[in-house]
Design a protein around this motif. Structure first.
Motif, PDB file in Angstrom:
ATOM      1  N   VAL A 128       0.881  -1.173   0.000  1.00 45.72           N
ATOM      2  CA  VAL A 128       0.000   0.000   0.000  1.00 45.72           C
ATOM      3  C   VAL A 128       0.914   1.218   0.000  1.00 45.72           C
ATOM      4  O   VAL A 128       1.679   1.419   0.941  1.00 45.72           O
ATOM      5  N   ILE A 129       0.877   1.988  -1.087  1.00 45.20           N
ATOM      6  CA  ILE A 129       1.862   3.059  -1.252  1.00 45.20           C
ATOM      7  C   ILE A 129       1.181   4.366  -1.647  1.00 45.20           C
ATOM      8  O   ILE A 129       0.358   4.381  -2.564  1.00 45.20           O
ATOM      9  N   GLY A 130       1.520   5.419  -0.939  1.00 47.68           N
ATOM     10  CA  GLY A 130       1.010   6.747  -1.294  1.00 47.68           C
ATOM     11  C   GLY A 130       2.174   7.727  -1.394  1.00 47.68           C
ATOM     12  O   GLY A 130       3.222   7.530  -0.779  1.00 47.68           O
ATOM     13  N   LEU A 131       1.996   8.772  -2.193  1.00 48.23           N
ATOM     14  CA  LEU A 131       3.088   9.740  -2.389  1.00 48.23           C
ATOM     15  C   LEU A 131       2.717  11.120  -1.871  1.00 48.23           C
ATOM     16  O   LEU A 131       1.560  11.521  -1.895  1.00 48.23           O
ATOM     17  N   GLU A 132       3.738  11.815  -1.396  1.00 52.33           N
ATOM     18  CA  GLU A 132       3.622  13.241  -1.111  1.00 52.33           C
ATOM     19  C   GLU A 132       4.692  13.911  -1.959  1.00 52.33           C
ATOM     20  O   GLU A 132       5.870  13.609  -1.804  1.00 52.33           O
ATOM     21  N   VAL A 139      -0.692  15.385  -2.583  1.00 56.42           N
ATOM     22  CA  VAL A 139      -0.781  14.135  -1.815  1.00 56.42           C
ATOM     23  C   VAL A 139      -1.690  13.174  -2.569  1.00 56.42           C
ATOM     24  O   VAL A 139      -2.779  13.548  -2.995  1.00 56.42           O
ATOM     25  N   THR A 140      -1.219  11.954  -2.755  1.00 58.99           N
ATOM     26  CA  THR A 140      -2.063  10.958  -3.435  1.00 58.99           C
ATOM     27  C   THR A 140      -2.708  10.038  -2.409  1.00 58.99           C
ATOM     28  O   THR A 140      -2.260   9.940  -1.266  1.00 58.99           O
ATOM     29  N   GLU A 141      -3.735   9.337  -2.834  1.00 60.51           N
ATOM     30  CA  GLU A 141      -4.281   8.238  -2.044  1.00 60.51           C
ATOM     31  C   GLU A 141      -3.276   7.088  -2.122  1.00 60.51           C
ATOM     32  O   GLU A 141      -2.465   7.041  -3.055  1.00 60.51           O
ATOM     33  N   PRO A 142      -3.324   6.166  -1.163  1.00 67.96           N
ATOM     34  CA  PRO A 142      -2.349   5.050  -1.216  1.00 67.96           C
ATOM     35  C   PRO A 142      -2.742   4.013  -2.260  1.00 67.96           C
ATOM     36  O   PRO A 142      -3.068   2.880  -1.940  1.00 67.96           O
ATOM     37  N   ASN A 194       5.261   6.861   1.078  1.00 66.92           N
ATOM     38  CA  ASN A 194       4.709   6.193   2.262  1.00 66.92           C
ATOM     39  C   ASN A 194       4.383   4.774   1.862  1.00 66.92           C
ATOM     40  O   ASN A 194       3.694   4.559   0.867  1.00 66.92           O
ATOM     41  N   ILE A 195       4.867   3.820   2.640  1.00 65.30           N
ATOM     42  CA  ILE A 195       4.673   2.442   2.205  1.00 65.30           C
ATOM     43  C   ILE A 195       4.419   1.496   3.375  1.00 65.30           C
ATOM     44  O   ILE A 195       5.085   1.576   4.400  1.00 65.30           O
ATOM     45  N   SER A 196       3.443   0.639   3.189  1.00 65.90           N
ATOM     46  CA  SER A 196       3.174  -0.401   4.184  1.00 65.90           C
ATOM     47  C   SER A 196       2.697  -1.638   3.439  1.00 65.90           C
ATOM     48  O   SER A 196       2.388  -1.572   2.253  1.00 65.90           O
ATOM     49  N   LEU A 219      -4.187  -2.759   8.206  1.00 65.47           N
ATOM     50  CA  LEU A 219      -3.118  -2.043   7.519  1.00 65.47           C
ATOM     51  C   LEU A 219      -1.819  -2.227   8.283  1.00 65.47           C
ATOM     52  O   LEU A 219      -1.790  -2.103   9.495  1.00 65.47           O
ATOM     53  N   LYS A 265       3.228   1.946   8.629  1.00 67.81           N
ATOM     54  CA  LYS A 265       3.648   2.782   7.515  1.00 67.81           C
ATOM     55  C   LYS A 265       5.082   3.283   7.704  1.00 67.81           C
ATOM     56  O   LYS A 265       5.429   3.803   8.753  1.00 67.81           O
TER      57      LYS A 265
HETATM   58  P1  ADP Z   1      -0.075  11.224   7.923  1.00 67.42           P
HETATM   59  O1  ADP Z   1      -1.153  11.780   8.750  1.00 67.42           O
HETATM   60  O2  ADP Z   1       0.756  10.182   8.570  1.00 67.42           O
HETATM   61  O3  ADP Z   1       0.724  12.272   7.212  1.00 67.42           O
HETATM   62  P2  ADP Z   1      -1.765  10.931   5.679  1.00 67.42           P
HETATM   63  O4  ADP Z   1      -3.107  10.336   5.796  1.00 67.42           O
HETATM   64  O5  ADP Z   1      -1.667  12.418   5.568  1.00 67.42           O
HETATM   65  O6  ADP Z   1      -0.833  10.387   6.808  1.00 67.42           O
HETATM   66  O7  ADP Z   1      -1.107  10.314   4.401  1.00 67.42           O
HETATM   67  C1  ADP Z   1       0.161  10.650   3.999  1.00 67.42           C
HETATM   68  C2  ADP Z   1       0.535   9.778   2.838  1.00 67.42           C
HETATM   69  O8  ADP Z   1       0.573   8.425   3.247  1.00 67.42           O
HETATM   70  C3  ADP Z   1      -0.439   9.818   1.664  1.00 67.42           C
HETATM   71  O9  ADP Z   1       0.307   9.828   0.472  1.00 67.42           O
HETATM   72  C4  ADP Z   1      -1.206   8.546   1.785  1.00 67.42           C
HETATM   73  O10 ADP Z   1      -1.614   8.073   0.529  1.00 67.42           O
HETATM   74  C5  ADP Z   1      -0.208   7.614   2.398  1.00 67.42           C
HETATM   75  N1  ADP Z   1      -0.808   6.548   3.198  1.00 67.42           N
HETATM   76  C6  ADP Z   1      -1.880   6.601   4.013  1.00 67.42           C
HETATM   77  N2  ADP Z   1      -2.098   5.438   4.602  1.00 67.42           N
HETATM   78  C7  ADP Z   1      -1.128   4.595   4.193  1.00 67.42           C
HETATM   79  C8  ADP Z   1      -0.788   3.228   4.462  1.00 67.42           C
HETATM   80  N3  ADP Z   1      -1.481   2.485   5.284  1.00 67.42           N
HETATM   81  N4  ADP Z   1       0.290   2.719   3.843  1.00 67.42           N
HETATM   82  C9  ADP Z   1       1.027   3.465   3.009  1.00 67.42           C
HETATM   83  N5  ADP Z   1       0.762   4.730   2.729  1.00 67.42           N
HETATM   84  C10 ADP Z   1      -0.298   5.300   3.295  1.00 67.42           C
END
Ligand code: ADP
Ligand code: MG
Length: 505
Positions: A5-9, A150-153, A192-194, A210, A213
């Motif tokens: 599960v990967i999201g980008l900032e 910020v993208t969705e994961p 961000n990766i989990s 989940l 992260k």
């Molecule tokens: P935080 O509050 O820790 O900053 P956010 O919800 O703002 O977390 O998300 C930050 C980034 O992490 C986003 O790019 C999102 O897509 C990604 N993200 C959210 N949940 C997960 C997860 N379980 N595993 C990997 N990436 C995630």
């Protein structure tokens, strides 16, 4: 099995004339430290920020290009923290209400959802000097407009991350919103990766659904980001398989070891005490204003690919002409020119009462020119110290190049001759016909002239002639080669073959 599960900032410095809240220059190439600064970006008491509307417009453009909804009513906030690169002691950013929300970008048939894009200011730059007990700070970058996306994961592989970052970079460049060069730090990608359990082999994963992260920062290129993702998937999988836990932490990428490493464990719970920036008015837009920006958007890379497919190019060629945008524009000029050549050709023939069997003439000319541009231009341009997309200093006009294509097409030039002419064109900027005449580079299609050269080759290579007569086909190729060499590549090889065969019957 686990599912990544990967999201980008992603942060990108905006390409504007001045900084976000003052008139200091926004020049990422400035080498001299602390030169593009003023009392506002140095946070002198009593100064007031003023919103740079150019920066706001660029973020809205990016939001529209990425299918986001644009906020009609939003505001800036203060994010409070202390660090020496932040003169005010707070960063002006957007928190509760980003300028853009809820978009998406499609890459390789997959939809990546974009959570938000907001506008903020960058901090200065700290220099830690080896062996010294102090650090230096350069405020040239302090207050430079910065967009954060910020993208969705939604990502599952390093390859997807790479594709997304590349496409985003291209879109930002097309829009003129950012140069988005990661090596220069103009675009910064945080991953961000989990891992999560698909079928839940691990009690840990089943419990939390989940996985923990991990954040990867300080990645200097898109490739490093993709490599770091693939490495982390492996590392976390191995940990979970061994019954261990993934620690929540920030990691960096070590390019020498091709591995991530722990930078900061235990993420301190920040309290940034966000509150609306009292020194700036709220931002309000009408739908009509947003529509106006939308109507003014340039053609986007995805639209350009569709358009270029109509020239009958293959995917690789289309991608080259999309990424190297000026080269693509050049190609379009050539293709348009050749379209009218093809049309004229047919009209003239028809006027003479002829109906040549050339229904795909235009398309064949398109292919020929795409091949020449893609294979020959990089060599010619780098010889002149030019980048592939830097056609300003390039001497070959699209008209002259189109003329060359027609000469090749009508076999007035061999491919060897064409390359020599092209080289000369790059040197002198002259038209191909002139060069061809002056340098005697035209294809030798005059039968008697060719015959003399063939006779010489036959007389001087008795062995090969004999071998061919005994049935050795390769000897014919050898003799053709001799003629080509003697004619300095100008002989028309088909004619040479014909003449030879006739003579050696
Ligand atoms: P935080 O509050 O820790 O900053 P956010 O919800 O703002 O977390 O998300 C930050 C980034 O992490 C986003 O790019 C999102 O897509 C990604 N993200 C959210 N949940 C997960 C997860 N379980 N595993 C990997 N990436 C995630
Ligand atoms: Mg966050």
């Amino acid at each position: 099995m686990y599912k990544p599960v990967i999201g980008l900032e992603i942060h990108a410095e905006l390409k504007t004339k001045t900084k976000m809240f003052c008139n200091s220059l926004n020049d990422p190439d400035e080498k001299h430290p602390n030169i593009n600064v003023c009392p506002i970006c140095l946070a002198h008491p009593g100064t007031l920020p003023v919103i740079n509307i150019e920066a706001v417009k660029k973020v809205i453009m990016a939001g529209l290009a990425l299918n986001c909804k644009i906020a009609e009513d939003t505001f800036f906030e203060r994010k409070n923290y202390f660090y020496p690169d932040l003169p005010k002691g707070y960063q002006i950013t957007q928190y509760q209400k980003p300028l853009c929300e809820g978009g998406h970008l499609d890459i390789a048939g997959k939809k990546i959802k974009i959570t938000r894009i907001h506008l903020e200011e960058d901090a200065g730059r700290l220099y830690h000097i080896e062996g010294k007990d102090y650090s230096l700070v350069d405020y040239n970058r302090a207050g430079v407009p910065l967009m954060e996306l910020v993208t969705e994961p939604d990502f599952e592989t390093g390859q997807e991350v790479k594709k997304f970052a590349e496409e985003l970079r291209l879109i930002l460049k097309y829009l003129g919103a950012s140069d988005a060069d990661m090596e220069k730090g103009l675009m910064r990608v945080e991953v961000n990766i989990s891992l999560t359990g698909d079928d839940g082999p691990s009690t840990l994963l089943r419990a939390s659904k989940l996985g923990t992260k991990v954040e990867i920062k300080n990645l200097n290129s898109i490739k490093f980001a993709a490599d770091a993702v693939d490495y982390e998937i492996k590392r976390q999988t191995e940990l979970l398989d061994a019954g261990k836990k993934v620690v929540q932490e920030t990691r960096g990428w070590d390019e020498n070891k091709k591995a991530t490493f722990s930078q900061r464990s235990k993420e301190e719970a920040h309290d940034y005490r966000y509150f609306p920036e009292p020194d700036l008015p709220p931002l309000k837009f009408t739908l009509a204003q947003i529509e106006l920006i939308k109507d003014g958007l340039v053609e986007l890379p995805s639209q350009r690919r569709v358009r270029f497919a109509r020239y009958g190019l293959n995917d690789t060629q289309i991608e080259i002409f999309t990424v190297a945008r000026h080269l693509g524009d050049y190609y379009e000029h050539v293709a348009t020119e050749l379209d009218s050549v093809a049309k004229d050709f047919h009209i003239k023939k028809r006027l003479k009462g002829e109906f040549p069997n050339e229904p795909h003439l235009g398309r064949r000319l398109h292919e020929l020119s795409a091949n020449y541009i893609i294979t020959e231009f990089p060599v010619l341009m780098s010889a002149k110290g030019l980048e592939i997309d830097d056609l300003e200093g390039f001497k070959i006009s699209s008209e002259a190049f189109a003329e060359l294509m027609v000469l090749i097409f009508h076999k007035e030039l061999s491919s060897t001759g064409a390359k020599a002419v092209l080289k000369e064109m790059a040197e002198t900027g002259l038209h191909p016909e002139q060069i061809m005449k002056e340098k005697n580079l035209g294809q030798m299609s005059d039968a008697s002239e060719l015959e003399t050269t063939v006779d010489k080759a036959v007389a001087n290579n008795e062995q090969a002639v004999e071998d061919y007569k005994k049935g050795k086909e390769a000897s014919l190729k050898f003799l053709i080669g001799i003629v080509m060499r003697d004619s300095k590549g100008r002989a028309n090889p088909q004619m040479v073959e014909e003449i030879l065969k006739n003579k050696l019957k």
